[in-house]
Design a protein around this motif. Structure first.
Motif, mmCIF file in Angstrom:
data_model
loop_
_atom_site.group_PDB
_atom_site.id
_atom_site.type_symbol
_atom_site.label_atom_id
_atom_site.label_comp_id
_atom_site.label_asym_id
_atom_site.label_seq_id
_atom_site.Cartn_x
_atom_site.Cartn_y
_atom_site.Cartn_z
ATOM 1 N N GLY A 202 0.824 -1.139 0.063
ATOM 2 C CA GLY A 202 -0.028 0.160 -0.025
ATOM 3 C C GLY A 202 0.821 1.373 -0.054
ATOM 4 O O GLY A 202 1.891 1.285 -0.630
ATOM 5 N N PRO A 203 0.603 2.213 0.847
ATOM 6 C CA PRO A 203 1.345 3.526 0.919
ATOM 7 C C PRO A 203 2.804 3.363 1.271
ATOM 8 O O PRO A 203 3.661 3.998 0.862
ATOM 9 C CB PRO A 203 0.703 4.346 1.906
ATOM 10 N N TRP A 204 3.224 2.065 2.003
ATOM 11 C CA TRP A 204 4.539 1.848 2.413
ATOM 12 C C TRP A 204 5.348 1.665 0.988
ATOM 13 O O TRP A 204 6.659 1.722 1.141
ATOM 14 C CB TRP A 204 4.564 0.675 3.312
ATOM 15 N N GLU B 245 5.032 3.206 -2.008
ATOM 16 C CA GLU B 245 4.773 4.116 -2.959
ATOM 17 C C GLU B 245 5.975 4.438 -3.717
ATOM 18 O O GLU B 245 6.232 4.991 -4.855
ATOM 19 C CB GLU B 245 4.168 5.348 -2.572
ATOM 20 N N SER C 238 5.486 4.251 10.622
ATOM 21 C CA SER C 238 4.057 4.463 10.846
ATOM 22 C C SER C 238 3.440 5.717 11.026
ATOM 23 O O SER C 238 2.446 6.017 10.533
ATOM 24 C CB SER C 238 3.425 3.526 12.045
ATOM 25 N N TYR D 222 2.509 7.637 7.892
ATOM 26 C CA TYR D 222 1.005 7.253 7.005
ATOM 27 C C TYR D 222 0.080 7.515 7.748
ATOM 28 O O TYR D 222 -0.863 6.664 7.543
ATOM 29 C CB TYR D 222 1.526 5.787 6.530
ATOM 30 N N ASP E 150 -3.854 7.242 6.359
ATOM 31 C CA ASP E 150 -4.385 6.343 5.247
ATOM 32 C C ASP E 150 -5.277 5.293 5.873
ATOM 33 O O ASP E 150 -5.999 5.494 7.165
ATOM 34 C CB ASP E 150 -3.162 5.581 4.981
ATOM 35 N N GLU E 151 -5.690 4.211 5.442
ATOM 36 C CA GLU E 151 -6.900 3.307 5.589
ATOM 37 C C GLU E 151 -6.638 2.730 6.910
ATOM 38 O O GLU E 151 -7.557 2.274 7.651
ATOM 39 C CB GLU E 151 -7.015 2.454 4.677
ATOM 40 N N SER E 152 -5.262 2.640 7.316
ATOM 41 C CA SER E 152 -5.125 1.915 8.829
ATOM 42 C C SER E 152 -4.378 2.701 9.788
ATOM 43 O O SER E 152 -3.912 2.304 10.623
ATOM 44 C CB SER E 152 -4.382 0.335 8.708
ATOM 45 N N ASP E 153 -4.389 3.980 9.220
ATOM 46 C CA ASP E 153 -3.484 4.943 10.173
ATOM 47 C C ASP E 153 -1.944 4.630 10.258
ATOM 48 O O ASP E 153 -1.583 4.795 11.445
ATOM 49 C CB ASP E 153 -4.396 5.389 11.563
ATOM 50 N N GLY E 154 -1.424 4.293 9.343
ATOM 51 C CA GLY E 154 0.009 3.753 9.292
ATOM 52 C C GLY E 154 0.285 2.530 9.996
ATOM 53 O O GLY E 154 1.475 1.974 9.935
#
Length: 274
Positions: free
Chosen positions: A112-114, A116, A227, A230, A233-237
């Motif tokens: 995911g964002p990790w 990018e 963390s 991020y 994001d959907e899981s707050d990091g």
């Protein structure tokens, strides 16, 4: 006359018999040597195959060596861009029977964002890429995945934030003792803290960690994209537990750095305190 002639013939035959015996022994030894040599070359492919299968099993299910590429875990783990950092042994068995706990240092897949900024290390050539994948399966080539190493600070069900009046991270409202943190953002109450116009870089949260997730932070707090980066994001990091690869146990290279990796129990999960 007959007896002497016979005796002479016998004396003449004995050296010939010894020579023939020696020749037969030499021939047998050469034949045995050829068979041994042939047997080795016939067995070599089997030995190589067994070694590759064992390497695959060990790397996939038991343990793998990883290189530390950055300084985000200093001073616990040494690394920097462009240099040869610590090589650590990450075992994959522990978390099959237990969950990560606060204080553990572990490797996880950044998705995911990790991921990018992650760039694949695989060749665009189909043949070369195939060889790279085979090499990765047996541990010769690094895996083509965004593997990261950080420390667990909080687990599912806990709330994490920073900071208290001393600038410490709080988990469920309690300050976390972190002896492994040497470098952090400046924090001075009343001058640069979480309430001043210019906030300290330490400040974040509070964040409630979703179940089956973990909150990960680097020991080198002002040089770690973790963390905190991020939140939102959907899981707050937080990182899904299913992304965990294994627990970082030992530094195996360079020799001067040999030793176990410190994993103090910094905070008990909520469930264990109730």
């Amino acid at each position: 006359m007959t007896e002497p002639r016979g005796a002479d013939e016998g004396q003449g035959d004995e050296p010939a018999s010894k020579t023939e015996t020696a020749d037969r022994q030499d021939a047998a030894a050469k034949e045995s040597s050829k068979k041994d040599g042939g047997s080795f070359w016939r067995e070599l492919p089997i030995l190589i195959l067994v070694a590759l299968v064992l390497s695959f099993v060990i790397q996939t299910f038991i343990a793998r060596v990883y290189l530390i590429p950055s300084e985000s875990m200093q001073p616990t783990l040494h690394g920097c861009p462009g240099c040869t950092g610590d090589r650590i042994l990450v075992e994959k068995v522990s978390y099959r029977f237990s969950d990560p706990r606060p204080g553990d240092v572990l490797v996880f897949r950044g998705t995911g964002p990790w991921a990018e900024d992650y760039v694949s290390t695989r060749s665009e050539n189909v043949v070369v890429r195939g060889l790279q994948e085979i090499g990765s399966a047996v541990g010769i080539v690094p895996p083509d995945e965004n593997d990261l190493v950080k420390r667990v600070i909080a687990v599912g069900g806990q709330t994490v934030e920073c900071c208290d009046d001393d600038g410490s991270v709080l988990v469920d409202g309690r300050p976390v003792e972190e002896p492994y943190v040497v470098s952090d953002f400046p924090y001075t109450p009343g001058q640069i803290d979480c309430d001043t116009d210019v906030r300290s870089g330490r400040c974040f949260g509070p964040v409630r960690i979703p179940e089956d997730h973990i909150w990960m932070m680097g020991d080198n707090r002002n040089q770690s994209k973790d963390s905190r980066w991020y939140v939102g994001d959907e899981s707050d990091g937080a990182v899904p537990v299913e992304n965990v690869v294994g627990k970082a146990r030992w530094i195996i290279l360079p020799p001067a750095r040999w030793g176990s990796i410190s994993a103090p129990e910094i905070q008990e999960p909520v469930a264990s305190r109730e």
